[in-house]
Motif scaffolding. Structure first.
Motif, short mmCIF file in Angstrom:
data_model
loop_
_atom_site.label_atom_id
_atom_site.label_comp_id
_atom_site.label_asym_id
_atom_site.label_seq_id
_atom_site.Cartn_x
_atom_site.Cartn_y
_atom_site.Cartn_z
N ALA A 67 72.11 46.06 -11.07
CA ALA A 67 71.31 47.22 -10.66
C ALA A 67 70.19 46.79 -9.71
CB ALA A 67 70.71 47.90 -11.88
N VAL A 68 69.87 47.70 -8.79
CA VAL A 68 68.74 47.51 -7.88
C VAL A 68 67.80 48.70 -8.07
CG1 VAL A 68 67.98 47.27 -5.50
CG2 VAL A 68 70.15 46.25 -6.21
N PRO A 69 66.79 48.57 -8.93
CA PRO A 69 65.87 49.68 -9.13
C PRO A 69 65.00 49.88 -7.89
CG PRO A 69 65.18 47.77 -10.42
CD PRO A 69 66.50 47.42 -9.77
N PRO A 70 64.57 51.10 -7.61
CA PRO A 70 63.80 51.38 -6.40
C PRO A 70 62.55 50.51 -6.25
CG PRO A 70 64.39 53.43 -7.47
CD PRO A 70 64.81 52.32 -8.38
N GLU A 71 61.87 50.21 -7.34
CA GLU A 71 60.64 49.43 -7.23
C GLU A 71 60.90 47.98 -6.82
OE1 GLU A 71 61.85 49.34 -11.60
OE2 GLU A 71 61.77 50.85 -10.02
N ALA A 72 62.10 47.49 -7.04
CA ALA A 72 62.42 46.10 -6.69
C ALA A 72 62.40 45.87 -5.18
CB ALA A 72 63.78 45.71 -7.26
N THR A 73 62.61 46.91 -4.40
CA THR A 73 62.65 46.78 -2.94
C THR A 73 61.26 46.86 -2.32
OG1 THR A 73 62.91 49.14 -2.63
CG2 THR A 73 64.94 47.83 -2.86
N ARG A 74 60.27 47.26 -3.12
CA ARG A 74 58.88 47.35 -2.69
C ARG A 74 58.67 48.45 -1.64
NH1 ARG A 74 56.04 44.38 -5.51
NH2 ARG A 74 54.27 44.29 -4.12
N ARG A 75 59.51 49.49 -1.66
CA ARG A 75 59.35 50.63 -0.77
C ARG A 75 58.55 51.72 -1.48
NH1 ARG A 75 60.73 46.95 2.13
NH2 ARG A 75 62.78 46.75 3.05
N THR A 76 57.89 52.56 -0.68
CA THR A 76 57.02 53.60 -1.22
C THR A 76 57.80 54.83 -1.68
OG1 THR A 76 55.44 52.93 0.49
CG2 THR A 76 54.91 54.90 -0.76
N VAL A 77 58.70 55.34 -0.81
CA VAL A 77 59.40 56.59 -1.08
C VAL A 77 60.91 56.33 -1.12
CG1 VAL A 77 59.86 58.93 -0.23
CG2 VAL A 77 57.60 57.91 0.11
N THR A 78 61.55 56.87 -2.15
CA THR A 78 63.01 56.79 -2.27
C THR A 78 63.55 58.21 -2.27
OG1 THR A 78 62.80 54.80 -3.62
CG2 THR A 78 64.92 55.91 -3.66
N VAL A 79 64.62 58.43 -1.48
CA VAL A 79 65.28 59.73 -1.43
C VAL A 79 66.66 59.62 -2.08
CG1 VAL A 79 64.01 60.51 0.60
CG2 VAL A 79 66.20 59.33 0.90
N ASP A 80 67.22 60.76 -2.45
CA ASP A 80 68.45 60.76 -3.21
C ASP A 80 69.69 60.36 -2.43
OD1 ASP A 80 68.38 63.13 -1.73
OD2 ASP A 80 69.17 64.38 -3.33
N GLU A 81 69.80 60.80 -1.19
CA GLU A 81 71.06 60.58 -0.48
C GLU A 81 70.84 60.57 1.02
OE1 GLU A 81 73.44 63.93 -1.59
OE2 GLU A 81 72.23 65.33 -0.45
N GLY A 82 71.89 60.22 1.72
CA GLY A 82 71.86 60.25 3.17
C GLY A 82 71.35 58.98 3.79
N ALA A 83 71.59 58.88 5.07
CA ALA A 83 71.14 57.72 5.84
C ALA A 83 69.67 57.92 6.20
CB ALA A 83 71.98 57.57 7.09
N VAL A 84 68.89 56.90 5.96
CA VAL A 84 67.48 56.93 6.34
C VAL A 84 67.41 56.63 7.83
CG1 VAL A 84 65.27 55.74 6.06
CG2 VAL A 84 66.67 56.24 4.06
N PRO A 85 66.76 57.51 8.61
CA PRO A 85 66.67 57.24 10.05
C PRO A 85 65.89 55.96 10.32
CG PRO A 85 65.65 59.36 9.50
CD PRO A 85 66.09 58.73 8.22
N THR A 86 66.38 55.18 11.28
CA THR A 86 65.72 53.92 11.61
C THR A 86 65.31 53.84 13.08
OG1 THR A 86 67.87 52.88 12.01
CG2 THR A 86 66.92 52.63 9.79
N ALA A 87 65.67 54.82 13.88
CA ALA A 87 65.33 54.79 15.31
C ALA A 87 63.86 55.13 15.50
CB ALA A 87 66.19 55.77 16.08
N PRO A 88 63.10 54.26 16.17
CA PRO A 88 61.69 54.55 16.42
C PRO A 88 61.50 55.91 17.09
CG PRO A 88 62.18 52.29 17.00
CD PRO A 88 63.51 52.97 16.71
N GLY A 89 60.50 56.64 16.62
CA GLY A 89 60.18 57.94 17.19
C GLY A 89 60.76 59.12 16.43
N VAL A 90 61.77 58.89 15.58
CA VAL A 90 62.34 59.98 14.78
C VAL A 90 61.27 60.46 13.81
CG1 VAL A 90 64.04 60.58 13.02
CG2 VAL A 90 64.71 59.18 14.97
#
Length: 157
Positions: free
Chosen positions: A61-84
């Motif tokens: 398992a990879v719990p959300p807090e293990a990645t040290r990210r602030t916000v986790t969303v349920d599904e979909g691709a997280v946009p990575t292109a600058p300016g989005v």
């Protein structure tokens, strides 16, 4: 997309703390988080789908807090292109860059953690407006043709 987890850490390398709400300040970030007041690293965003893919690769398992990210969303691709731009609850955020996995994840996730998050690490965003973000808030893209004036302190030169 819907916000499923929120985490903050008051100082670098401190354990991430799960919260029901974060308060975001334009141009400064998440109040009470270790990155508050930095130039562009205001909020980090990741997807449960990417965490599940990383868990499948790691075999654990990879719990959300293990990645040290602030916000986790349920599904979909997280946009990575600058300016989005995204609206998370009432807060307007703009992608600055991909959130690259770091060596700290080898400790928080175990051996292979950073490699499992390569191309799945989410995004780093800057806050263009202030407000709360809560569990269950919607996350929606903002139409790039809509004029959004983030104010004189956040305009690009």
């Amino acid at each position: 997309m819907i916000v499923t987890a929120l985490h903050v850490a008051p100082v670098r390398h401190a354990p991430m703390v799960a919260v029901d709400r974060i308060d975001v300040e334009a141009g400064r970030g998440v109040v009470g988080d270790r990155w508050f007041g930095t130039r562009h690293r205001h909020v980090s965003l990741q997807s449960d789908e990417d965490l599940a893919a990383a868990a499948a690769e790691l075999g654990r398992a990879v719990p959300p807090e293990a990645t040290r990210r602030t916000v986790t969303v349920d599904e979909g691709a997280v946009p990575t292109a600058p300016g989005v731009r995204l609206r998370v609850g009432d807060v307007l955020l703009e992608v600055v860059r991909v959130a690259a996995p770091c060596r700290v994840m080898e400790t928080s996730m175990g051996p292979g953690g950073a490699a499992a998050l390569r191309r799945r690490g989410g995004s780093i965003l800057r806050a263009l407006s202030s407000g709360p973000v809560r569990l269950g808030d919607p996350v929606d893209p903002v139409d790039p043709v809509d004029p959004v004036d983030p104010g004189p302190d956040l305009r690009r030169s």
